[in-house]
Design a protein around this motif. Structure first.
Motif, PDB file in Angstrom:
ATOM      1  N   GLY A   1       0.791  -1.234   0.000  1.00  0.00           N
ATOM      2  CA  GLY A   1       0.000   0.000   0.000  1.00  0.00           C
ATOM      3  C   GLY A   1       0.816   1.272   0.000  1.00  0.00           C
ATOM      4  N   MET A   2       2.070   1.191  -0.435  1.00  0.00           N
ATOM      5  CA  MET A   2       2.949   2.363  -0.423  1.00  0.00           C
ATOM      6  C   MET A   2       3.023   3.066  -1.785  1.00  0.00           C
ATOM      7  SD  MET A   2       3.803   2.060   2.710  1.00  0.00           S
ATOM      8  CE  MET A   2       5.060   3.291   2.879  1.00  0.00           C
ATOM      9  N   ALA A   3       2.164   2.683  -2.737  1.00  0.00           N
ATOM     10  CA  ALA A   3       2.179   3.251  -4.100  1.00  0.00           C
ATOM     11  C   ALA A   3       3.525   3.012  -4.769  1.00  0.00           C
ATOM     12  CB  ALA A   3       1.832   4.743  -4.095  1.00  0.00           C
ATOM     13  N   MET A   4       4.138   1.856  -4.504  1.00  0.00           N
ATOM     14  CA  MET A   4       5.435   1.548  -5.093  1.00  0.00           C
ATOM     15  C   MET A   4       5.388   0.379  -6.066  1.00  0.00           C
ATOM     16  SD  MET A   4       7.736   2.201  -1.718  1.00  0.00           S
ATOM     17  CE  MET A   4       9.291   1.828  -2.498  1.00  0.00           C
ATOM     18  N   CYS A   5       4.212  -0.196  -6.265  1.00  0.00           N
ATOM     19  CA  CYS A   5       4.038  -1.209  -7.299  1.00  0.00           C
ATOM     20  C   CYS A   5       2.688  -0.876  -7.926  1.00  0.00           C
ATOM     21  CB  CYS A   5       4.044  -2.628  -6.714  1.00  0.00           C
ATOM     22  SG  CYS A   5       2.530  -3.114  -5.847  1.00  0.00           S
ATOM     23  N   ALA A   6       2.344  -1.473  -8.991  1.00  0.00           N
ATOM     24  CA  ALA A   6       1.036  -1.150  -9.580  1.00  0.00           C
ATOM     25  C   ALA A   6       0.139  -2.380  -9.585  1.00  0.00           C
ATOM     26  CB  ALA A   6       1.214  -0.602 -10.989  1.00  0.00           C
ATOM     27  N   SER A   7       0.391  -3.314  -8.652  1.00  0.00           N
ATOM     28  CA  SER A   7      -0.374  -4.564  -8.681  1.00  0.00           C
ATOM     29  C   SER A   7      -1.819  -4.384  -8.221  1.00  0.00           C
ATOM     30  CB  SER A   7       0.322  -5.643  -7.849  1.00  0.00           C
ATOM     31  OG  SER A   7       0.384  -5.274  -6.489  1.00  0.00           O
ATOM     32  N   CYS A   8      -2.162  -3.211  -7.693  1.00  0.00           N
ATOM     33  CA  CYS A   8      -3.560  -2.964  -7.305  1.00  0.00           C
ATOM     34  C   CYS A   8      -4.210  -1.948  -8.237  1.00  0.00           C
ATOM     35  CB  CYS A   8      -3.639  -2.496  -5.855  1.00  0.00           C
ATOM     36  SG  CYS A   8      -2.865  -0.892  -5.557  1.00  0.00           S
ATOM     37  N   GLN A   9      -3.620  -1.747  -9.430  1.00  0.00           N
ATOM     38  CA  GLN A   9      -4.192  -0.773 -10.357  1.00  0.00           C
ATOM     39  C   GLN A   9      -5.615  -1.180 -10.729  1.00  0.00           C
ATOM     40  OE1 GLN A   9      -3.789   0.945 -14.895  1.00  0.00           O
ATOM     41  NE2 GLN A   9      -2.250  -0.495 -14.203  1.00  0.00           N
ATOM     42  N   CYS A  10      -6.494  -0.195 -10.759  1.00  0.00           N
ATOM     43  CA  CYS A  10      -7.872  -0.471 -11.156  1.00  0.00           C
ATOM     44  C   CYS A  10      -8.381   0.704 -11.986  1.00  0.00           C
ATOM     45  CB  CYS A  10      -8.754  -0.696  -9.928  1.00  0.00           C
ATOM     46  SG  CYS A  10      -8.734   0.674  -8.750  1.00  0.00           S
ATOM     47  N   TYR A  11      -9.482   0.456 -12.662  1.00  0.00           N
ATOM     48  CA  TYR A  11     -10.129   1.493 -13.466  1.00  0.00           C
ATOM     49  C   TYR A  11     -11.398   1.931 -12.746  1.00  0.00           C
ATOM     50  CZ  TYR A  11      -7.148  -0.761 -16.951  1.00  0.00           C
ATOM     51  OH  TYR A  11      -6.073  -1.312 -17.605  1.00  0.00           O
ATOM     52  N   ILE A  12     -11.575   3.221 -12.604  1.00  0.00           N
ATOM     53  CA  ILE A  12     -12.762   3.765 -11.943  1.00  0.00           C
ATOM     54  C   ILE A  12     -13.862   3.883 -12.991  1.00  0.00           C
ATOM     55  CG2 ILE A  12     -13.677   5.678 -10.578  1.00  0.00           C
ATOM     56  CD1 ILE A  12     -11.290   4.131  -9.266  1.00  0.00           C
ATOM     57  N   LEU A  13     -14.966   3.160 -12.786  1.00  0.00           N
ATOM     58  CA  LEU A  13     -16.038   3.134 -13.779  1.00  0.00           C
ATOM     59  C   LEU A  13     -17.185   4.081 -13.429  1.00  0.00           C
ATOM     60  CD1 LEU A  13     -16.221  -0.747 -14.293  1.00  0.00           C
ATOM     61  CD2 LEU A  13     -14.850   0.911 -15.561  1.00  0.00           C
ATOM     62  N   SER A  14     -17.331   4.423 -12.170  1.00  0.00           N
ATOM     63  CA  SER A  14     -18.439   5.293 -11.777  1.00  0.00           C
ATOM     64  C   SER A  14     -17.940   6.722 -11.593  1.00  0.00           C
ATOM     65  CB  SER A  14     -19.090   4.766 -10.492  1.00  0.00           C
ATOM     66  OG  SER A  14     -18.106   4.594  -9.484  1.00  0.00           O
ATOM     67  N   ASP A  15     -18.880   7.616 -11.295  1.00  0.00           N
ATOM     68  CA  ASP A  15     -18.596   9.048 -11.294  1.00  0.00           C
ATOM     69  C   ASP A  15     -18.261   9.603  -9.919  1.00  0.00           C
ATOM     70  OD1 ASP A  15     -18.375  10.585 -13.433  1.00  0.00           O
ATOM     71  OD2 ASP A  15     -20.462  11.250 -13.515  1.00  0.00           O
ATOM     72  N   HIS A  16     -17.668   8.831  -9.052  1.00  0.00           N
ATOM     73  CA  HIS A  16     -17.429   9.284  -7.689  1.00  0.00           C
ATOM     74  C   HIS A  16     -16.277  10.279  -7.611  1.00  0.00           C
ATOM     75  CE1 HIS A  16     -19.960   5.854  -6.909  1.00  0.00           C
ATOM     76  NE2 HIS A  16     -20.064   6.241  -5.655  1.00  0.00           N
ATOM     77  N   GLU A  17     -16.391  11.169  -6.648  1.00  0.00           N
ATOM     78  CA  GLU A  17     -15.326  12.124  -6.356  1.00  0.00           C
ATOM     79  C   GLU A  17     -14.271  11.383  -5.540  1.00  0.00           C
ATOM     80  OE1 GLU A  17     -14.053  16.100  -6.737  1.00  0.00           O
ATOM     81  OE2 GLU A  17     -15.951  15.286  -7.429  1.00  0.00           O
ATOM     82  N   LEU A  18     -13.050  11.294  -6.067  1.00  0.00           N
ATOM     83  CA  LEU A  18     -11.987  10.565  -5.370  1.00  0.00           C
ATOM     84  C   LEU A  18     -10.910  11.537  -4.913  1.00  0.00           C
ATOM     85  CD1 LEU A  18     -11.575   7.530  -7.789  1.00  0.00           C
ATOM     86  CD2 LEU A  18     -12.714   7.555  -5.573  1.00  0.00           C
ATOM     87  N   PRO A  19     -10.116  11.124  -3.926  1.00  0.00           N
ATOM     88  CA  PRO A  19      -9.005  11.994  -3.513  1.00  0.00           C
ATOM     89  C   PRO A  19      -8.058  12.222  -4.695  1.00  0.00           C
ATOM     90  CG  PRO A  19      -9.029   9.922  -2.246  1.00  0.00           C
ATOM     91  CD  PRO A  19     -10.159   9.864  -3.207  1.00  0.00           C
ATOM     92  N   GLU A  20      -7.427  13.380  -4.722  1.00  0.00           N
ATOM     93  CA  GLU A  20      -6.473  13.700  -5.781  1.00  0.00           C
ATOM     94  C   GLU A  20      -5.331  12.701  -5.776  1.00  0.00           C
ATOM     95  OE1 GLU A  20      -6.194  16.462  -8.102  1.00  0.00           O
ATOM     96  OE2 GLU A  20      -8.335  16.420  -7.652  1.00  0.00           O
ATOM     97  N   LYS A  21      -4.795  12.415  -6.960  1.00  0.00           N
ATOM     98  CA  LYS A  21      -3.600  11.565  -7.033  1.00  0.00           C
ATOM     99  C   LYS A  21      -2.420  12.319  -6.440  1.00  0.00           C
ATOM    100  CE  LYS A  21      -4.843   9.346 -11.339  1.00  0.00           C
ATOM    101  NZ  LYS A  21      -4.637   9.450 -12.754  1.00  0.00           N
ATOM    102  N   GLN A  22      -1.674  11.653  -5.584  1.00  0.00           N
ATOM    103  CA  GLN A  22      -0.443  12.229  -5.048  1.00  0.00           C
ATOM    104  C   GLN A  22       0.697  11.908  -6.019  1.00  0.00           C
ATOM    105  OE1 GLN A  22      -0.621  14.176  -2.231  1.00  0.00           O
ATOM    106  NE2 GLN A  22      -2.803  13.757  -2.467  1.00  0.00           N
ATOM    107  N   ASP A  23       1.839  12.542  -5.813  1.00  0.00           N
ATOM    108  CA  ASP A  23       2.980  12.359  -6.723  1.00  0.00           C
ATOM    109  C   ASP A  23       3.405  10.899  -6.850  1.00  0.00           C
ATOM    110  OD1 ASP A  23       2.953  15.043  -7.166  1.00  0.00           O
ATOM    111  OD2 ASP A  23       4.666  15.501  -5.873  1.00  0.00           O
ATOM    112  N   ALA A  24       3.450  10.180  -5.728  1.00  0.00           N
ATOM    113  CA  ALA A  24       3.906   8.779  -5.767  1.00  0.00           C
ATOM    114  C   ALA A  24       2.996   7.938  -6.653  1.00  0.00           C
ATOM    115  CB  ALA A  24       3.949   8.194  -4.352  1.00  0.00           C
ATOM    116  N   GLU A  25       1.673   8.192  -6.563  1.00  0.00           N
ATOM    117  CA  GLU A  25       0.724   7.443  -7.388  1.00  0.00           C
ATOM    118  C   GLU A  25       0.895   7.805  -8.864  1.00  0.00           C
ATOM    119  OE1 GLU A  25      -4.050   6.410  -7.735  1.00  0.00           O
ATOM    120  OE2 GLU A  25      -3.407   8.008  -6.376  1.00  0.00           O
ATOM    121  N   GLU A  26       1.031   9.099  -9.147  1.00  0.00           N
ATOM    122  CA  GLU A  26       1.257   9.550 -10.527  1.00  0.00           C
ATOM    123  C   GLU A  26       2.509   8.897 -11.107  1.00  0.00           C
ATOM    124  OE1 GLU A  26      -0.460  11.497 -12.523  1.00  0.00           O
ATOM    125  OE2 GLU A  26      -1.597  12.938 -11.344  1.00  0.00           O
ATOM    126  N   ASP A  27       3.601   8.912 -10.331  1.00  0.00           N
ATOM    127  CA  ASP A  27       4.870   8.348 -10.795  1.00  0.00           C
ATOM    128  C   ASP A  27       4.727   6.856 -11.086  1.00  0.00           C
ATOM    129  OD1 ASP A  27       5.914  10.858 -10.455  1.00  0.00           O
ATOM    130  OD2 ASP A  27       7.013  10.371  -8.616  1.00  0.00           O
TER     131      ASP A  27
END
Length: 108
Positions: free
Chosen positions: A45-71
């Motif tokens: 859960g440290m945003a250091m691998c992408a093994s939990c990558q998912c696609y958001i299909l609904s229109d929910h307001e989500l927290p902004e992506k932080q730099d680590a997630e973007e990277d």
């Protein structure tokens, strides 16, 4: 204590309706693991691998992506405009009805 419902489509196209507690400080990756969906969460859960990558299909307001997630998403496979790392999405009451799809497993 209140649970919300989150719909997660697995890699075979099966939609799972999961009950997610909002009072345990869990995130989407941990929820998937709790229900034994095929999400590795290799980095814990440290945003250091992408093994939990998912696609958001609904229109929910989500927290902004932080730099680590973007990277991390910059380096991941199968990234789409609606890609997020499940570990970076805390489960809150606002997410009731959230619909996501697990990204394909990367051949690493």
């Amino acid at each position: 204590m209140s649970d919300i419902t989150i719909k997660i489509k697995d890699r075979e196209g099966v939609v799972h309706e999961l009950q997610a507690p909002t009072d345990m400080a869990m995130n989407i990756m941990e929820l998937c693991k709790a229900y034994e969906l095929p999400v590795e969460g290799t980095c814990g859960g440290m945003a250091m691998c992408a093994s939990c990558q998912c696609y958001i299909l609904s229109d929910h307001e989500l927290p902004e992506k932080q730099d680590a997630e973007e990277d991390m998403l910059d380096q991941a496979f199968y990234v789409e405009d609606n890609s997020r790392l499940g570990c970076q999405i805390p489960i809150t009451e606002d997410l009731d009805g959230l619909e996501i799809e697990l990204a394909p497993e990367s051949e690493v």
